[in-house]
Design a protein around this motif. Structure first.
Motif, PDB file in Angstrom:
ATOM      1  N   ILE A 126       0.978  -1.148  -0.131  1.00 48.56           N
ATOM      2  CA  ILE A 126       0.250   0.018  -0.123  1.00 48.56           C
ATOM      3  C   ILE A 126       0.917   1.293   0.104  1.00 48.56           C
ATOM      4  O   ILE A 126       0.409   2.299  -0.556  1.00 48.56           O
ATOM      5  CB  ILE A 126      -0.877  -0.071   1.144  1.00 48.56           C
ATOM      6  N   CYS A 127       1.821   1.249   0.845  1.00 51.38           N
ATOM      7  CA  CYS A 127       2.755   2.263   0.644  1.00 51.38           C
ATOM      8  C   CYS A 127       4.186   2.095   0.413  1.00 51.38           C
ATOM      9  O   CYS A 127       4.567   0.598   0.332  1.00 51.38           O
ATOM     10  CB  CYS A 127       2.829   3.254   1.907  1.00 51.38           C
ATOM     11  N   GLN A 128       5.193   2.822   0.176  1.00 55.87           N
ATOM     12  CA  GLN A 128       6.477   2.527  -0.365  1.00 55.87           C
ATOM     13  C   GLN A 128       7.439   1.800   0.929  1.00 55.87           C
ATOM     14  O   GLN A 128       8.643   1.445   0.368  1.00 55.87           O
ATOM     15  CB  GLN A 128       7.199   3.818  -0.821  1.00 55.87           C
ATOM     16  N   ARG A 129       6.846   1.758   2.022  1.00 53.95           N
ATOM     17  CA  ARG A 129       7.879   0.999   2.873  1.00 53.95           C
ATOM     18  C   ARG A 129       7.730  -0.475   2.700  1.00 53.95           C
ATOM     19  O   ARG A 129       8.602  -1.126   2.957  1.00 53.95           O
ATOM     20  CB  ARG A 129       7.062   1.315   4.404  1.00 53.95           C
ATOM     21  N   ARG A 130       6.611  -0.824   1.857  1.00 53.92           N
ATOM     22  CA  ARG A 130       6.419  -2.165   1.556  1.00 53.92           C
ATOM     23  C   ARG A 130       6.905  -3.415   2.863  1.00 53.92           C
ATOM     24  O   ARG A 130       7.993  -4.125   2.582  1.00 53.92           O
ATOM     25  CB  ARG A 130       7.239  -2.792   0.312  1.00 53.92           C
ATOM     26  N   CYS A 131       6.350  -3.023   3.726  1.00 50.73           N
ATOM     27  CA  CYS A 131       6.487  -3.884   5.033  1.00 50.73           C
ATOM     28  C   CYS A 131       6.263  -5.288   4.634  1.00 50.73           C
ATOM     29  O   CYS A 131       5.477  -5.899   3.925  1.00 50.73           O
ATOM     30  CB  CYS A 131       5.622  -3.768   6.021  1.00 50.73           C
ATOM     31  N   ARG A 132       7.106  -6.537   5.309  1.00 52.82           N
ATOM     32  CA  ARG A 132       6.959  -7.691   5.230  1.00 52.82           C
ATOM     33  C   ARG A 132       6.699  -8.174   6.740  1.00 52.82           C
ATOM     34  O   ARG A 132       7.531  -8.063   7.389  1.00 52.82           O
ATOM     35  CB  ARG A 132       8.401  -8.332   4.930  1.00 52.82           C
ATOM     36  N   ILE A 133       5.463  -8.682   6.822  1.00 57.74           N
ATOM     37  CA  ILE A 133       5.005  -8.570   8.080  1.00 57.74           C
ATOM     38  C   ILE A 133       4.661 -10.027   8.713  1.00 57.74           C
ATOM     39  O   ILE A 133       3.981 -10.819   8.093  1.00 57.74           O
ATOM     40  CB  ILE A 133       3.554  -7.880   8.284  1.00 57.74           C
ATOM     41  N   PRO A 134       5.268 -10.774   9.682  1.00 58.32           N
ATOM     42  CA  PRO A 134       5.313 -11.982  10.063  1.00 58.32           C
ATOM     43  C   PRO A 134       3.977 -12.520  10.884  1.00 58.32           C
ATOM     44  O   PRO A 134       3.169 -11.424  11.168  1.00 58.32           O
ATOM     45  CB  PRO A 134       6.243 -12.219  11.184  1.00 58.32           C
ATOM     46  N   VAL A 190       2.466  -6.654  13.120  1.00 58.37           N
ATOM     47  CA  VAL A 190       2.032  -5.462  12.576  1.00 58.37           C
ATOM     48  C   VAL A 190       3.042  -4.903  11.643  1.00 58.37           C
ATOM     49  O   VAL A 190       4.303  -4.779  11.726  1.00 58.37           O
ATOM     50  CB  VAL A 190       1.171  -4.455  13.614  1.00 58.37           C
ATOM     51  N   GLY A 191       2.232  -3.789  10.600  1.00 53.46           N
ATOM     52  CA  GLY A 191       3.238  -3.144   9.657  1.00 53.46           C
ATOM     53  C   GLY A 191       3.686  -1.768  10.412  1.00 53.46           C
ATOM     54  O   GLY A 191       3.117  -1.553  11.682  1.00 53.46           O
ATOM     55  N   TYR A 192       4.525  -1.109  10.032  1.00 53.97           N
ATOM     56  CA  TYR A 192       5.199   0.134  10.358  1.00 53.97           C
ATOM     57  C   TYR A 192       4.313   1.166  10.828  1.00 53.97           C
ATOM     58  O   TYR A 192       4.467   1.770  11.847  1.00 53.97           O
ATOM     59  CB  TYR A 192       6.327   0.540   9.220  1.00 53.97           C
ATOM     60  N   CYS A 193       3.055   1.314  10.130  1.00 56.09           N
ATOM     61  CA  CYS A 193       2.090   2.438  10.374  1.00 56.09           C
ATOM     62  C   CYS A 193       1.212   1.916  11.460  1.00 56.09           C
ATOM     63  O   CYS A 193       0.338   2.625  11.828  1.00 56.09           O
ATOM     64  CB  CYS A 193       1.425   2.594   9.201  1.00 56.09           C
ATOM     65  N   ARG A 194       1.408   0.427  11.962  1.00 57.68           N
ATOM     66  CA  ARG A 194       0.445  -0.005  12.983  1.00 57.68           C
ATOM     67  C   ARG A 194      -1.048  -0.036  12.784  1.00 57.68           C
ATOM     68  O   ARG A 194      -1.953   0.120  13.451  1.00 57.68           O
ATOM     69  CB  ARG A 194       0.861   0.692  14.210  1.00 57.68           C
ATOM     70  N   THR A 195      -1.301  -0.157  11.375  1.00 55.14           N
ATOM     71  CA  THR A 195      -2.722  -0.259  10.714  1.00 55.14           C
ATOM     72  C   THR A 195      -3.007  -1.336  10.045  1.00 55.14           C
ATOM     73  O   THR A 195      -4.123  -1.713   9.324  1.00 55.14           O
ATOM     74  CB  THR A 195      -3.113   0.935  10.067  1.00 55.14           C
ATOM     75  N   LYS A 196      -1.970  -2.384   9.975  1.00 57.93           N
ATOM     76  CA  LYS A 196      -2.050  -3.466   9.081  1.00 57.93           C
ATOM     77  C   LYS A 196      -1.484  -4.754  10.064  1.00 57.93           C
ATOM     78  O   LYS A 196      -0.709  -4.562  10.942  1.00 57.93           O
ATOM     79  CB  LYS A 196      -1.224  -3.716   7.955  1.00 57.93           C
ATOM     80  N   ILE A 197      -2.555  -5.757  10.252  1.00 61.74           N
ATOM     81  CA  ILE A 197      -1.912  -6.821  11.093  1.00 61.74           C
ATOM     82  C   ILE A 197      -2.191  -8.165  10.345  1.00 61.74           C
ATOM     83  O   ILE A 197      -3.093  -8.480   9.596  1.00 61.74           O
ATOM     84  CB  ILE A 197      -2.881  -6.908  12.278  1.00 61.74           C
ATOM     85  N   CYS A 222       0.545   6.412  10.934  1.00 66.71           N
ATOM     86  CA  CYS A 222       0.994   7.027   9.723  1.00 66.71           C
ATOM     87  C   CYS A 222       2.197   6.246   9.329  1.00 66.71           C
ATOM     88  O   CYS A 222       2.920   5.395  10.133  1.00 66.71           O
ATOM     89  CB  CYS A 222       1.732   8.510  10.135  1.00 66.71           C
ATOM     90  N   ASN A 223       2.735   6.325   8.053  1.00 63.50           N
ATOM     91  CA  ASN A 223       4.030   5.604   7.593  1.00 63.50           C
ATOM     92  C   ASN A 223       5.104   6.239   7.665  1.00 63.50           C
ATOM     93  O   ASN A 223       6.186   6.126   7.235  1.00 63.50           O
ATOM     94  CB  ASN A 223       3.789   5.102   6.205  1.00 63.50           C
ATOM     95  N   PHE A 224       5.062   7.627   8.268  1.00 59.12           N
ATOM     96  CA  PHE A 224       6.235   8.398   8.411  1.00 59.12           C
ATOM     97  C   PHE A 224       6.371   8.670  10.057  1.00 59.12           C
ATOM     98  O   PHE A 224       5.478   8.439  10.642  1.00 59.12           O
ATOM     99  CB  PHE A 224       6.033   9.873   7.827  1.00 59.12           C
ATOM    100  N   GLY A 279      -2.340   7.858   2.582  1.00 61.16           N
ATOM    101  CA  GLY A 279      -1.726   6.590   1.935  1.00 61.16           C
ATOM    102  C   GLY A 279      -1.664   5.287   2.758  1.00 61.16           C
ATOM    103  O   GLY A 279      -1.067   4.320   2.031  1.00 61.16           O
ATOM    104  N   ILE A 280      -2.143   5.406   3.774  1.00 62.41           N
ATOM    105  CA  ILE A 280      -2.184   4.032   4.586  1.00 62.41           C
ATOM    106  C   ILE A 280      -3.600   3.437   4.463  1.00 62.41           C
ATOM    107  O   ILE A 280      -3.704   2.533   5.404  1.00 62.41           O
ATOM    108  CB  ILE A 280      -1.525   4.076   6.119  1.00 62.41           C
ATOM    109  N   TRP A 281      -4.704   4.179   3.963  1.00 59.60           N
ATOM    110  CA  TRP A 281      -6.246   4.052   4.329  1.00 59.60           C
ATOM    111  C   TRP A 281      -6.856   3.588   3.256  1.00 59.60           C
ATOM    112  O   TRP A 281      -8.101   3.727   3.048  1.00 59.60           O
ATOM    113  CB  TRP A 281      -6.668   5.347   4.845  1.00 59.60           C
TER     114      TRP A 281
END
Ligand code: SF4
Ligand SMILES: [Zn+2]
Length: 358
Positions: free
Chosen positions: A36-44, A48-55, A99-101, A153-155
């Motif tokens: 969804i954003c350019q952090r492109r988290c890889r979440i185990p 949760v992702g960097y923005c703490r809105t994806k689990i 936020c992703n920042f 951008g995280i929503w």
């Protein structure tokens, strides 16, 4: 890892906040990629992702902020700031959590740094489904909806459904964004988004690395160009000028030149005053002379519409025709009057194109 994950997930589900995240991909070892954003988290699993809105819950990635509203207001579009799109109109403005920042000078940290897995129910309104948001916009006499206050951008799950609902009833749509969405994100919402109000904080990667924890501005620039060229969105750029960080003549000129060359000379550039906050509380506010210099440098670089923001100004928010100098739009503390623009968004005296959409 999230503690008591089962009960948190069931609470979020009951609030209607949980949706399977768009643009996710299953990876090895139970991890899920979020694009969804350019952090492109890889979440185990269980993470949760960097923005703490994806689990990542049992091998599926969920967004935890669907219909979750931390702030809402019927704002003049000028407050975003957006000056050349539907001037004088109001847009129903909403924000969520996360936020992703991680800007060290963030003034919205209470919502931006909030943990949407842990604290959604404690201080947000939940269950604001797209039809409800549209109704709220209409009830508040708004002509559009803006996703703002924190990073849209995280929503994506929510902004996409809402933007589609807005288009069905003729409301315009606005992203007020740090620009870190991926190209895939932009292409998903592109057909339904009218305005892209993007921050260009600095042309120097050092700024993004040290103050925001993002490696480079390049991806932001690429997606911004895409918003203009692929999707034809109305673009406006903002640079908040921070003493000692992005206020050099070289950086301001580079920013203005980039806008001219990639988005066009008629793209509005808002240069705004910084006020000390957070880890940058030791800095002074931006001196007015620096803001005046930014306006001059922007115009020297070829920009035709450079505006001052976050500072009292007599004429710094007005739009003048770049050809004949006629006053086109008069603005004073969010009071806006369109005085010299014809129905095509051009100067009413000589027809000069002003890049204004009425
Ligand atoms: S939206 Fe960005 S920060 Fe959040 S999980 Fe996805 S890639 Fe990471
Ligand atoms: Zn004119």
């Amino acid at each position: 890892m999230v503690e008591n994950i089962d009960s948190k997930v069931s609470q979020l589900r009951a609030a209607g906040a949980l949706r399977e995240a768009l643009l996710s991909e299953k990876l090895d070892g139970g991890r899920i990629g979020c694009n969804i954003c350019q952090r492109r988290c890889r979440i185990p699993e269980g993470g949760v992702g960097y923005c703490r809105t994806k689990i990542n819950y049992h091998g599926t990635l969920y967004t935890t902020i669907y219909g979750v509203i931390s702030s809402a207001a019927a704002d003049p579009i000028e407050k975003k700031p957006v000056f050349h799109f539907k001037p004088g109109s109001h847009c129903f403005s909403v924000g969520t959590l996360g936020c992703n920042f991680r800007c060290v000078f963030c003034q919205n940290w209470e919502i931006a740094y909030a943990d949407a897995v842990e604290s959604t129910s404690s201080y947000c309104r939940t269950g604001v489904m797209p039809d409800i948001l549209v109704r709220m916009a209409k009830e508040n006499q708004c002509e559009g909806v803006a996703w703002t206050y924190n990073e849209p951008g995280i929503w994506l799950n929510y902004t996409l459904d809402c933007a589609k609902a807005c288009k069905e009833v003729g409301l315009y749509t606005v992203y007020v964004t740090n620009g870190y969405a991926t190209p895939e994100h932009l292409d998903t919402i592109g057909p339904f988004l009218d305005v892209y109000r993007v921050d260009l904080k600095s042309m120097e990667d050092k700024f993004y690395k040290e103050l925001i924890k993002v490696p480079s501005i390049q991806g932001i620039l690429d997606v911004t160009i895409r918003a203009k060229t692929k999707w034809g969105m109305h673009l406006e750029c903002v640079t908040n000028i921070i003493p000692g960080w992005n206020d050099s003549e070289e950086n301001l000129t580079k920013t203005a030149r980039w806008i001219v060359e990639n988005l066009g000379e008629k793209t509005p550039w808002h240069v705004t005053r910084f006020f000390p906050y957070g880890e940058l509380a030791n800095l002074p506010p931006t001196p007015p002379e620096t803001l005046d210099a930014a306006v001059r440098l922007g115009k020297q670089a070829g920009l035709q519409f450079v505006y001052l923001g976050n500072i009292a100004t007599r004429e710094g928010e007005n739009t003048y025709c770049p050809k004949c100098g006629n006053l086109s739009v008069k603005r004073e503390r969010y009071e806006t009057e369109v005085v010299g623009v014809n129905e095509h968004g051009a100067c009413s005296v000589d027809g000069e194109e002003l890049n204004i959409r009425l």
